[in-house]
Scaffold this motif. Structure first.
Motif, mmCIF file in Angstrom:
data_model
loop_
_atom_site.group_PDB
_atom_site.id
_atom_site.type_symbol
_atom_site.label_atom_id
_atom_site.label_comp_id
_atom_site.label_asym_id
_atom_site.label_seq_id
_atom_site.Cartn_x
_atom_site.Cartn_y
_atom_site.Cartn_z
ATOM 1 N N SER A 288 -0.324 15.360 21.397
ATOM 2 C CA SER A 288 -0.039 15.029 22.791
ATOM 3 C C SER A 288 -0.698 13.711 23.164
ATOM 4 N N ILE A 289 0.036 12.942 23.958
ATOM 5 C CA ILE A 289 -0.487 11.701 24.523
ATOM 6 C C ILE A 289 -0.394 11.851 26.036
ATOM 7 N N ILE B 57 3.621 6.260 15.745
ATOM 8 C CA ILE B 57 4.084 6.386 17.130
ATOM 9 C C ILE B 57 4.839 5.097 17.471
ATOM 10 N N ASN B 58 6.119 5.235 17.769
ATOM 11 C CA ASN B 58 6.965 4.099 18.167
ATOM 12 C C ASN B 58 7.557 4.426 19.532
ATOM 13 N N GLU B 59 6.786 4.237 20.568
ATOM 14 C CA GLU B 59 7.217 4.573 21.919
ATOM 15 C C GLU B 59 7.059 3.365 22.831
ATOM 16 N N LEU C 280 0.657 -2.633 21.250
ATOM 17 C CA LEU C 280 1.749 -2.950 22.166
ATOM 18 C C LEU C 280 2.652 -1.740 22.363
ATOM 19 N N GLY C 281 2.226 -0.565 21.903
ATOM 20 C CA GLY C 281 2.996 0.667 22.046
ATOM 21 C C GLY C 281 3.396 1.268 20.716
ATOM 22 N N LEU D 27 3.806 11.951 26.012
ATOM 23 C CA LEU D 27 4.525 12.245 24.773
ATOM 24 C C LEU D 27 3.946 13.508 24.161
ATOM 25 N N GLY D 28 4.818 14.396 23.768
ATOM 26 C CA GLY D 28 4.413 15.589 23.049
ATOM 27 C C GLY D 28 5.346 15.770 21.867
#
Length: 81
Positions: free
Chosen positions: A28-29, A53-55, A9-10, A38-39
């Motif tokens: 990198s995403i 990763i909490n984005e 879910l992110g 995202l970097g």
């Protein structure tokens, strides 16, 4: 090199076990259009590494890669629902 859970879910973890990719590295995403979403710099140590990763990523497919100079991981596909 994996991302769990996949799909997510992110919020997910990138797990990397390495003996050749050490030190300050760039994670990198990118989205399916190749745009950087995202970097971030991460510290990679020999052995098992877990990067959280909490984005707030928009649902879709993403590609994750970690680079350190001339060394890099393969592209990892990750799905966000």
């Amino acid at each position: 090199f994996t991302a769990l859970p996949n799909p997510s879910l992110g919020n997910f973890s990138v797990q990397l076990k390495t003996s050749y990719l050490e030190g300050e590295s760039d994670l990198s995403i990118t989205d399916t259009k190749g745009m950087l979403v995202l970097g971030k710099q991460v510290q990679i140590n020999k052995g098992v590494n877990i990067i959280t990763i909490n984005e707030s990523l928009v649902p879709g497919m993403y590609y994750i890669c970690i680079r350190n100079g001339a060394n890099s991981t393969n592209m990892l596909r990750h799905i966000v629902r």
